[in-house]
Design an enzyme around this catalytic site. Structure first.
Site, PDB file in Angstrom:
ATOM      1  N   HIS A 135     -17.285   5.380   2.606  1.00  0.00           N
ATOM      2  CA  HIS A 135     -16.279   4.696   3.442  1.00  0.00           C
ATOM      3  C   HIS A 135     -16.249   5.447   4.776  1.00  0.00           C
ATOM      4  CE1 HIS A 135     -12.232   2.672   4.075  1.00  0.00           C
ATOM      5  NE2 HIS A 135     -12.235   3.604   4.998  1.00  0.00           N
ATOM      6  N   GLU A 137     -19.975  -0.431   8.119  1.00  0.00           N
ATOM      7  CA  GLU A 137     -20.270  -1.875   8.155  1.00  0.00           C
ATOM      8  C   GLU A 137     -21.018  -2.300   9.411  1.00  0.00           C
ATOM      9  OE1 GLU A 137     -16.592  -4.081   7.493  1.00  0.00           O
ATOM     10  OE2 GLU A 137     -16.094  -2.684   5.878  1.00  0.00           O
ATOM     11  N   ARG A 179       0.868  -1.176   0.000  1.00  0.00           N
ATOM     12  CA  ARG A 179       0.000   0.000   0.000  1.00  0.00           C
ATOM     13  C   ARG A 179       0.907   1.229   0.000  1.00  0.00           C
ATOM     14  NH1 ARG A 179      -3.810   2.738   4.547  1.00  0.00           N
ATOM     15  NH2 ARG A 179      -4.839   4.078   3.069  1.00  0.00           N
ATOM     16  N   GLY A 200     -15.221   5.375   8.472  1.00  0.00           N
ATOM     17  CA  GLY A 200     -14.466   4.827   9.598  1.00  0.00           C
ATOM     18  C   GLY A 200     -13.945   5.998  10.394  1.00  0.00           C
ATOM     19  N   ARG A 254     -18.388   4.657  18.497  1.00  0.00           N
ATOM     20  CA  ARG A 254     -19.209   3.931  19.484  1.00  0.00           C
ATOM     21  C   ARG A 254     -19.364   4.752  20.759  1.00  0.00           C
ATOM     22  NH1 ARG A 254     -15.941  -1.451  18.370  1.00  0.00           N
ATOM     23  NH2 ARG A 254     -14.447   0.232  18.192  1.00  0.00           N
ATOM     24  N   HIS A 269      -8.174   6.634   0.354  1.00  0.00           N
ATOM     25  CA  HIS A 269      -8.985   5.414   0.516  1.00  0.00           C
ATOM     26  C   HIS A 269      -9.304   4.822  -0.861  1.00  0.00           C
ATOM     27  CE1 HIS A 269     -10.806   7.160   4.491  1.00  0.00           C
ATOM     28  NE2 HIS A 269      -9.780   6.376   4.793  1.00  0.00           N
TER      29      HIS A 269
HETATM   30  P1  ADP Z   1      -9.879   3.420  10.362  1.00  0.00           P
HETATM   31  O1  ADP Z   1      -9.458   2.258   9.462  1.00  0.00           O
HETATM   32  O2  ADP Z   1     -10.061   4.706   9.658  1.00  0.00           O
HETATM   33  O3  ADP Z   1      -9.109   3.521  11.630  1.00  0.00           O
HETATM   34  P2  ADP Z   1     -12.248   1.780  10.799  1.00  0.00           P
HETATM   35  O4  ADP Z   1     -12.788   1.562   9.439  1.00  0.00           O
HETATM   36  O5  ADP Z   1     -11.553   0.648  11.472  1.00  0.00           O
HETATM   37  O6  ADP Z   1     -11.364   3.083  10.853  1.00  0.00           O
HETATM   38  O7  ADP Z   1     -13.470   2.250  11.727  1.00  0.00           O
HETATM   39  C1  ADP Z   1     -13.298   2.501  13.062  1.00  0.00           C
HETATM   40  C2  ADP Z   1     -14.549   3.163  13.585  1.00  0.00           C
HETATM   41  O8  ADP Z   1     -15.650   2.272  13.409  1.00  0.00           O
HETATM   42  C3  ADP Z   1     -14.459   3.489  15.076  1.00  0.00           C
HETATM   43  O9  ADP Z   1     -14.771   4.838  15.323  1.00  0.00           O
HETATM   44  C4  ADP Z   1     -15.518   2.590  15.680  1.00  0.00           C
HETATM   45  O10 ADP Z   1     -16.176   3.182  16.755  1.00  0.00           O
HETATM   46  C5  ADP Z   1     -16.490   2.399  14.553  1.00  0.00           C
HETATM   47  N1  ADP Z   1     -17.314   1.225  14.800  1.00  0.00           N
HETATM   48  C6  ADP Z   1     -16.947  -0.063  14.863  1.00  0.00           C
HETATM   49  N2  ADP Z   1     -18.012  -0.836  15.227  1.00  0.00           N
HETATM   50  C7  ADP Z   1     -19.054   0.000  15.393  1.00  0.00           C
HETATM   51  C8  ADP Z   1     -20.425  -0.155  15.772  1.00  0.00           C
HETATM   52  N3  ADP Z   1     -20.929  -1.350  16.038  1.00  0.00           N
HETATM   53  N4  ADP Z   1     -21.198   0.934  15.864  1.00  0.00           N
HETATM   54  C9  ADP Z   1     -20.690   2.152  15.587  1.00  0.00           C
HETATM   55  N5  ADP Z   1     -19.415   2.372  15.233  1.00  0.00           N
HETATM   56  C10 ADP Z   1     -18.607   1.320  15.131  1.00  0.00           C
END
Ligand code: ADP
Length: 397
Positions: free
Chosen positions: A208, A335, A91, A210, A286, A180
């Site tokens: 996307h 997701e 990457r 996160g 969360r 991304h």
């Molecule tokens: P990155 O790769 O940018 O670090 P991710 O795609 O791993 O991020 O996403 C992380 C985020 O997803 C966190 O803020 C986490 O709180 C959120 N997340 C994971 N599971 C849940 C859930 N069940 N409900 C709400 N948010 C969630």
């Protein structure tokens, strides 16, 4: 054929060994604290128990060697020798305006990655270190660079050009790139396949969502717009990044607080987003959702604003494409967060979007979450950047 996928940070190295015959993960792991005291490798062979190696890693070459040792270890290993690895996919963050596709690494490619250090100051140097470490430890094996900016290179000029004096584009390649990209490419492709859409013409919006969040519009899998810009700071509200703000806000706060531009950008990158908006509750969605539920007003506003901005971008991208066939949610929030998907889609009634609550009540697998009558297919499509990198690598070697 087995392909090793590497994602190098300045002090970390994530890897996955993927068997491309059935696209399954054979082993994955993480080296942490490279170049600092307390280096550690956590190796997870599929179907065997995880093991940890605590050993000094003064640089990425030592880390790669430890990964090779772990992969071919007599007890915990998954391959007899590193000869079984056919190629390595890396990457790489930024290719500037030079590459719009993945490419087999040679000296020219390394020069371009180096020339883009100032466009990706945190990532590109680390990505190059990862490539050079693999060249050293596994001489002669093909390394492939898969650029996060590649997907955005198909944006038309009207989408990538900032409304600032043209000379900055000419002199310094200042334009919108988008990030991304590997995820947006993978998810838009999967959405077309899974949703049974026209591979040449499908108009797809990928959200996307996160900690880092971005959104893209693509037609037939080719990006026409995406929300991140010269850097990942533009666009959506994120865990700690502000996304879009009036640039004059910077000058105003800097004057009031006596900050320099680096301090200000640090605030916009690391202390803003839902973390900043909530008055410091958390950058984790969360925690924000929980605080909002418990009646924390600022957390509630942060969550509302995050969802609202995604919905605004969906509206903008629908206009950009003169329609939309499918919307796909992906990444940690996309997701897993049933409520956020529902709340965003509630803004989209005017597009004929209708969510099926039962179908939406799901996590982490490909799923259509809109109702049969919905005019736009809404889907949950888990991203898999490692697999996307491995596929790109396989295609080139
Ligand atoms: P990155 O790769 O940018 O670090 P991710 O795609 O791993 O991020 O996403 C992380 C985020 O997803 C966190 O803020 C986490 O709180 C959120 N997340 C994971 N599971 C849940 C859930 N069940 N409900 C709400 N948010 C969630």
């Amino acid at each position: 054929m087995k392909i090793l996928v590497i994602n190098c940070g300045s002090s970390s190295l994530k890897y996955q060994l993927i068997d491309m015959d059935n696209e399954s993960v054979i082993a994955k792991g993480l080296c942490e604290r490279i170049g600092i005291e307390g280096s550690k490798l956590t190796h997870k062979p599929t179907g065997k128990s995880e093991f940890v190696v605590e050993s000094p890693m003064p640089d990425h070459s030592v880390a790669i060697q430890l990964v090779m040792d772990a992969l071919s270890d007599a007890d915990h290993g998954v391959i007899a020798s590193t000869d079984e690895i056919s190629a390595i996919g890396h990457r790489v963050l930024h290719a500037g305006m030079i590459y719009s596709d993945s490419i087999v690494v040679n000296e020219d490619v390394k020069r371009v990655i180096r020339e883009c250090f100032d466009l990706g100051p945190l990532h590109n140097p680390a990505n190059l270190m990862g490539i050079e470490a693999c060249e050293k430890v596994m001489p002669g094996k093909p390394n492939v660079a898969v650029f996060d900016t590649a997907f955005g290179m198909s944006m038309p000029e009207k989408a990538y050009t900032y409304a600032i004096p043209h000379e900055y584009l000419e002199k310094y390649s200042v334009r919108r790139y988008g990030f991304h990209g590997t995820s947006h490419m993978f998810v838009s492709g999967e959405a077309i396949k899974f949703g049974g859409l026209d591979p040449e013409k499908a108009k797809v919006i990928v959200c996307h969502l996160g900690n880092g969040a971005s959104i893209s519009a693509s037609i037939g899998g080719k990006c026409v717009d995406t929300s991140m810009g010269l850097t990942p700071l533009e666009g959506l509200i994120m865990g700690t990044r502000s996304g879009d703000v009036d640039p004059a806000v910077l000058q105003f706060i800097m004057n009031k607080e006596g900050l320099d531009i680096n301090q200000m950008l640090n605030i916009l990158n690391k202390k803003s987003g839902v973390l900043g908006m909530s008055g410091g509750v958390s950058s984790d969605f969360r925690d924000i959702a929980k605080a909002a539920e418990e009646g924390n007003h600022l957390a509630e506003v942060a969550l509302d604003a995050f969802r609202y901005r995604v919905a605004k971008y969906i509206g903008a991208y629908t206009a950009a494409m003169n329609g939309v066939d499918a919307i796909a949610f992906t990444a940690g929030v996309g997701e897993n967060d049933v409520e956020t998907r529902k709340a965003i889609c509630e803004y989209l009634g005017y597009l004929g979007v209708e969510i099926d609550d039962e179908a939406n009540n799901c996590r982490g697998k490909n799923q259509v979450i809109s109702s049969k009558d919905s005019k736009v297919k809404v889907m949950l499509i888990p991203t898999n950047e490692e697999l996307a990198i491995a596929r790109e690598t396989l295609a080139l070697v």
